[in-house]
Design a protein around this motif. Structure first.
Motif, PDB file in Angstrom:
ATOM      1  N   ILE A 105      -2.808   6.979  -7.068  1.00  0.00           N
ATOM      2  CA  ILE A 105      -3.594   6.465  -5.951  1.00  0.00           C
ATOM      3  C   ILE A 105      -3.272   7.286  -4.716  1.00  0.00           C
ATOM      4  N   SER A 106      -4.289   7.590  -3.924  1.00  0.00           N
ATOM      5  CA  SER A 106      -4.108   8.385  -2.706  1.00  0.00           C
ATOM      6  C   SER A 106      -4.278   7.486  -1.490  1.00  0.00           C
ATOM      7  N   LEU A 112       0.158   2.563   2.974  1.00  0.00           N
ATOM      8  CA  LEU A 112       1.365   2.409   2.162  1.00  0.00           C
ATOM      9  C   LEU A 112       2.247   1.285   2.706  1.00  0.00           C
ATOM     10  N   GLN A 122       1.995  -3.891  -6.339  1.00  0.00           N
ATOM     11  CA  GLN A 122       2.791  -2.764  -6.803  1.00  0.00           C
ATOM     12  C   GLN A 122       2.789  -2.526  -8.324  1.00  0.00           C
ATOM     13  N   LEU A 125       0.492   0.199  -9.788  1.00  0.00           N
ATOM     14  CA  LEU A 125       0.579   1.572  -9.291  1.00  0.00           C
ATOM     15  C   LEU A 125       1.662   2.372 -10.008  1.00  0.00           C
ATOM     16  N   ILE A 128       2.007   7.204  -6.504  1.00  0.00           N
ATOM     17  CA  ILE A 128       1.312   7.115  -5.223  1.00  0.00           C
ATOM     18  C   ILE A 128       1.429   8.462  -4.516  1.00  0.00           C
ATOM     19  N   VAL A 150       6.603   7.512  -5.253  1.00  0.00           N
ATOM     20  CA  VAL A 150       5.743   7.943  -4.150  1.00  0.00           C
ATOM     21  C   VAL A 150       5.993   9.419  -3.854  1.00  0.00           C
TER      22      VAL A 150
END
Length: 326
Positions: A105-106, A112, A122, A125, A128, A150
């Motif tokens: 995911i962007s 964030l 969360q 995901l 990230i 992340v």
């Protein structure tokens, strides 16, 4: 300007060999450039390889396709032939999400922050990708404590998105360049060479760890020269982020004695200001020559169209506020 993913899909399928893109305007007015589609595909393939994506992956965008970060999410999915999802950009991403696991995911930092504050999101995901603005130390700590995977990006519109990535850790690791990319230093500034395409001289101040890894300290065009010393605002801000509550930024004003004086600009609408409180924090955590000589209060810090602090406008507003207080 491309404003929707539907428009992006149409533009991608037309016979033109390039895509019209607009720069972020971080250091001036945004400008329109033409990015070759083949180079955007090459950029997508570098990211696909780095993140280990496959045709079964789901890529998801919380960023507008007006920006290169938003465009490239769809282009990666299109190149890979995998699933793609998106939502209208807000600061409450995935608030009503009911889909399956998202492989990549962007987001931008403000989004964030919401994800970190909502644990129910969360588990969806897997990885990230965050970009568009710096990650301060307080946010970095929260990311690491969350256990989420992340990644921080380094790149720009002109390079068709990121040319280097790093997982967010403590202590922070350097950025590592992707295949097909070479980086150099010229007068402390980063130079980027993309194989078969172009070489760009940036204004980013770089410290190399190796030929393929580096740290970014700040920007050459933001440097403050006070009393003959070069001061990097971004480094001061990084030192102060854990200690100063609220929004702030380091800027400068002309000074008869020092050439330039360091100024702390605070977003603060209260009538009673606390100069001594803020300057005391600065003295506790900065070298003497870095300590701001003045605090200026604004209703809000000026932003670029991409949501970053506009240092040019901030300096102008600081000058106006300083004259008002004379």
């Amino acid at each position: 300007m491309i404003r929707s993913y539907e428009e992006l899909m149409e533009e991608w399928e037309n016979p033109m060999e390039w895509l019209e893109c607009h720069t972020s305007g971080s250091t001036g007015e945004p400008k329109m450039i033409h990015l070759p589609k083949k180079e955007m595909i090459a950029s997508a393939l570098r990211s696909i390889h780095y993140f280990g994506l496959s045709a079964d992956s789901l890529l998801y965008s919380c960023i507008s396709p007006e920006f290169i970060g938003g465009k490239m999410v769809w282009i990666r999915a299109n190149v890979l032939g995998c699933r793609f999802g998106y939502e209208t950009p807000t600061n409450t991403p995935l608030k009503d999400y009911h889909g399956g696991a998202i492989d990549l995911i962007s987001v931008v930092p403000s989004q964030l922050i919401y994800i970190l504050a909502n644990p129910s999101i969360q588990p969806f995901l897997r990885k990230i990708l965050v970009g568009g603005a710096p990650i301060n130390e307080m946010l970095r700590k929260k990311i690491v404590e969350s256990g989420l995977e992340v990644y921080e990006s380094y790149g720009m519109t002109e390079t068709a998105s990121h040319i280097a990535l790093r997982r967010i850790t403590i202590p922070q690791e350097p950025f590592k360049v992707l295949p097909g990319i070479k980086v150099f230093g010229s007068d402390g500034r980063m130079e980027i060479e993309i194989e078969g395409w172009q070489r760009i001289v940036t204004n980013d101040l770089v410290r190399f760890v190796s030929q393929t890894s580096f740290y970014i300290d700040g920007r050459a065009d933001n440097i403050i020269i006070s009393g003959g010393r070069k001061i990097i605002p971004e480094k001061i801000e990084e030192a102060l982020f854990p200690h100063i509550p609220g929004q702030f930024c380091i800027t400068s004003l002309p000074d008869d004695k020092w050439g330039e004086r360091v100024v702390l600009a605070m977003a603060d609408t209260r009538e009673n200001h606390e100069d001594d409180f803020y300057l005391g924090i600065c003295r506790d955590h900065l070298e003497g020559y870095e300590v701001p000589k003045q605090v200026i209060y604004l209703k809000e810090l000026p932003l670029t169209s991409g949501g970053k602090i506009s240092r040019k406008k901030l300096k102008e507003q600081a000058a106006e506020r300083s004259l008002e207080n004379c």
